[in-house]
Design a protein around this motif. Sequence first.
Motif, PDB file in Angstrom:
ATOM      1  N   LEU A  16      38.947  27.085  48.470  1.00 21.84           N
ATOM      2  CA  LEU A  16      37.566  27.219  48.067  1.00 21.84           C
ATOM      3  C   LEU A  16      37.300  28.584  48.163  1.00 21.84           C
ATOM      4  O   LEU A  16      36.758  29.184  47.397  1.00 21.84           O
ATOM      5  CB  LEU A  16      36.606  26.411  49.004  1.00 21.84           C
ATOM      6  N   CYS A  17      38.064  29.606  49.201  1.00 24.46           N
ATOM      7  CA  CYS A  17      37.537  30.872  49.064  1.00 24.46           C
ATOM      8  C   CYS A  17      38.272  31.655  47.975  1.00 24.46           C
ATOM      9  O   CYS A  17      37.901  32.425  47.364  1.00 24.46           O
ATOM     10  CB  CYS A  17      38.117  31.223  50.601  1.00 24.46           C
ATOM     11  N   GLY A  18      39.364  31.111  47.714  1.00 22.09           N
ATOM     12  CA  GLY A  18      40.105  31.697  46.457  1.00 22.09           C
ATOM     13  C   GLY A  18      39.412  31.607  45.240  1.00 22.09           C
ATOM     14  O   GLY A  18      39.297  32.320  44.445  1.00 22.09           O
ATOM     15  N   VAL A  19      38.957  30.119  45.212  1.00 21.88           N
ATOM     16  CA  VAL A  19      38.264  29.983  43.952  1.00 21.88           C
ATOM     17  C   VAL A  19      36.788  30.601  43.840  1.00 21.88           C
ATOM     18  O   VAL A  19      36.391  30.942  42.771  1.00 21.88           O
ATOM     19  CB  VAL A  19      37.742  28.166  43.975  1.00 21.88           C
ATOM     20  N   SER A  20      36.289  30.816  45.169  1.00 20.82           N
ATOM     21  CA  SER A  20      34.969  31.498  44.963  1.00 20.82           C
ATOM     22  C   SER A  20      35.262  33.116  44.634  1.00 20.82           C
ATOM     23  O   SER A  20      34.625  33.655  43.861  1.00 20.82           O
ATOM     24  CB  SER A  20      34.052  31.735  46.503  1.00 20.82           C
ATOM     25  N   ALA A  21      36.175  33.709  45.172  1.00 19.51           N
ATOM     26  CA  ALA A  21      36.653  35.155  44.775  1.00 19.51           C
ATOM     27  C   ALA A  21      36.898  35.208  43.513  1.00 19.51           C
ATOM     28  O   ALA A  21      36.609  36.217  42.907  1.00 19.51           O
ATOM     29  CB  ALA A  21      37.698  35.289  45.734  1.00 19.51           C
ATOM     30  N   ALA A  22      37.726  34.102  43.024  1.00 19.65           N
ATOM     31  CA  ALA A  22      38.211  34.444  41.755  1.00 19.65           C
ATOM     32  C   ALA A  22      36.669  34.117  40.619  1.00 19.65           C
ATOM     33  O   ALA A  22      36.883  34.914  39.634  1.00 19.65           O
ATOM     34  CB  ALA A  22      39.249  33.122  41.175  1.00 19.65           C
ATOM     35  N   MET A  23      35.985  33.215  40.844  1.00 20.98           N
ATOM     36  CA  MET A  23      34.633  33.207  40.166  1.00 20.98           C
ATOM     37  C   MET A  23      34.027  34.311  40.101  1.00 20.98           C
ATOM     38  O   MET A  23      33.570  34.931  39.094  1.00 20.98           O
ATOM     39  CB  MET A  23      33.808  32.003  40.501  1.00 20.98           C
ATOM     40  N   ASN A  24      33.805  35.106  41.470  1.00 22.57           N
ATOM     41  CA  ASN A  24      33.159  36.209  41.531  1.00 22.57           C
ATOM     42  C   ASN A  24      33.647  37.260  40.751  1.00 22.57           C
ATOM     43  O   ASN A  24      33.017  38.214  40.067  1.00 22.57           O
ATOM     44  CB  ASN A  24      32.664  36.381  42.899  1.00 22.57           C
ATOM     45  N   TYR A  25      34.945  37.638  40.852  1.00 21.34           N
ATOM     46  CA  TYR A  25      35.839  38.622  40.144  1.00 21.34           C
ATOM     47  C   TYR A  25      35.623  38.480  38.648  1.00 21.34           C
ATOM     48  O   TYR A  25      35.243  39.503  38.029  1.00 21.34           O
ATOM     49  CB  TYR A  25      37.272  38.223  40.658  1.00 21.34           C
ATOM     50  N   LEU A  26      35.681  37.194  38.215  1.00 23.07           N
ATOM     51  CA  LEU A  26      35.735  37.147  36.788  1.00 23.07           C
ATOM     52  C   LEU A  26      34.561  37.484  36.093  1.00 23.07           C
ATOM     53  O   LEU A  26      34.131  37.871  35.301  1.00 23.07           O
ATOM     54  CB  LEU A  26      36.136  35.587  36.301  1.00 23.07           C
ATOM     55  N   PHE A  27      33.455  36.961  37.069  1.00 24.43           N
ATOM     56  CA  PHE A  27      31.928  37.135  36.482  1.00 24.43           C
ATOM     57  C   PHE A  27      31.755  38.474  36.494  1.00 24.43           C
ATOM     58  O   PHE A  27      31.018  39.140  35.463  1.00 24.43           O
ATOM     59  CB  PHE A  27      31.019  36.284  37.181  1.00 24.43           C
ATOM     60  N   LEU A  28      31.851  39.013  37.695  1.00 21.03           N
ATOM     61  CA  LEU A  28      31.427  40.796  37.680  1.00 21.03           C
ATOM     62  C   LEU A  28      32.150  41.406  36.827  1.00 21.03           C
ATOM     63  O   LEU A  28      31.784  42.583  36.391  1.00 21.03           O
ATOM     64  CB  LEU A  28      31.482  40.928  39.184  1.00 21.03           C
ATOM     65  N   SER A  29      33.427  41.321  36.805  1.00 22.33           N
ATOM     66  CA  SER A  29      34.283  42.276  35.820  1.00 22.33           C
ATOM     67  C   SER A  29      34.000  42.193  34.306  1.00 22.33           C
ATOM     68  O   SER A  29      34.173  43.098  33.639  1.00 22.33           O
ATOM     69  CB  SER A  29      35.894  41.650  36.168  1.00 22.33           C
ATOM     70  N   SER A  30      33.293  40.869  34.038  1.00 25.09           N
ATOM     71  CA  SER A  30      32.833  40.883  32.641  1.00 25.09           C
ATOM     72  C   SER A  30      31.707  41.895  32.317  1.00 25.09           C
ATOM     73  O   SER A  30      31.226  42.024  31.176  1.00 25.09           O
ATOM     74  CB  SER A  30      32.398  39.512  32.369  1.00 25.09           C
ATOM     75  N   LEU A  31      31.138  42.422  33.411  1.00 27.02           N
ATOM     76  CA  LEU A  31      29.756  43.376  33.196  1.00 27.02           C
ATOM     77  C   LEU A  31      30.254  44.704  33.091  1.00 27.02           C
ATOM     78  O   LEU A  31      29.300  45.656  33.066  1.00 27.02           O
ATOM     79  CB  LEU A  31      28.884  42.863  34.467  1.00 27.02           C
ATOM     80  N   GLY A  32      31.339  45.004  33.183  1.00 29.70           N
ATOM     81  CA  GLY A  32      31.859  46.459  33.173  1.00 29.70           C
ATOM     82  C   GLY A  32      31.906  47.031  31.593  1.00 29.70           C
ATOM     83  O   GLY A  32      32.572  46.363  30.919  1.00 29.70           O
ATOM     84  N   LYS A  33      31.749  48.210  31.638  1.00 32.13           N
ATOM     85  CA  LYS A  33      31.433  48.803  30.280  1.00 32.13           C
ATOM     86  C   LYS A  33      32.945  48.956  29.819  1.00 32.13           C
ATOM     87  O   LYS A  33      33.138  48.848  28.663  1.00 32.13           O
ATOM     88  CB  LYS A  33      30.713  50.016  30.354  1.00 32.13           C
TER      89      LYS A  33
END
Length: 349
Positions: A16-33
């Motif tokens: 679950l920690c890995g899933v949460s980290a992956a979700m947060n990584y993918l979502f926040l990385s999509s906000l980069g210019k």
Amino acid sequence: MRSITATIGIVAALVLCGVSAAMNYLFLSSLGKTPLEGHVLGAASASADVLKALLPVFIAWSWQSRRFVAAAAGSLAFAFFAGFSLVSAIGFAADNRGVLIQARDDISGEYIRVQDMRTYADVQRKALPAHRAGDIVTQEIERHRQNRRWKSTNACTDATEELSRDYCAAYFSLRAELSSAEEAERLTSEIKSLDAQLARLRAQGAGQDSDPQVSLLSRITGEEKEAVRLALIIAVALLVEIGASLGLFLASGHGRAGKVGPIPEKEPASTGSVEDFALEALEPSSGVLTPGAVAAAYDAWCRDQGYRALPPEAFKAAFRDLALEAGIESRNGSFQRIAVAAPAFKQAA
């Protein structure tokens, strides 16, 4: 058995920690210019997510060490990280669910478009004049061209006589019939192709509810679909984030005080010695002690020393024998010229 269960729980919590980290990584990385900025934001989010999973353990250690300021600071950091991670997880879940629903809606829209094209092609085919098969009409045209009037009319480009005009009119009727046959064949082929597309789109879910789970829950609860969809998105995010935030802490046993293991049996307390009581708790005095006062002082002394007190009758008999041996005078049932030494035992007496 307990160690196996704890190991399974730790593995599930790490997943679950890995899933949460992956979700947060993918979502926040999509906000980069730029891709680099996206990777930086994603790495920061994933690192914070890992720290969030470890913070409850650090807080527990600080609390056990009575480092309350560190425990309070860790709690504030955990609340912030958990809240930020939850918001990111909600964004990730909403984005994925929205894309999935949009894809299904696009398939259904394409299905309707292809179905309209198929209906239009079928209407065109039915509107064609009656005709024979194309091969038959072609053979009829070739037979028509073998007539001597074909040459006399210069391939029906110079028909001056009435019989020639009738001949050419029949020829052009055959040409029109051939065109209808060819158009019918084209439309039939197009309809077959459109039918194949419709079958493929139906296999992909076209014509079905784009979000059947939301529709079913909406009918059950009576709530609007958007409210149900939002609740499901938040539920998915909470499922991951609660497990990722507290799963490792609970599975590793930090929620329990002390070491996990069988509770040792408490050794039975020894019986308080009457001789030791007399030496430690009594002193010479001009006063008088009743048997009840002596017994109360003995009970208080046993509690203070961690001993098990003798039953009242057994203590009274043992103390009378001790008093006789020590020369303590007894008059009217009371003991003369002794007093309780310790203040706590005096209060009890």
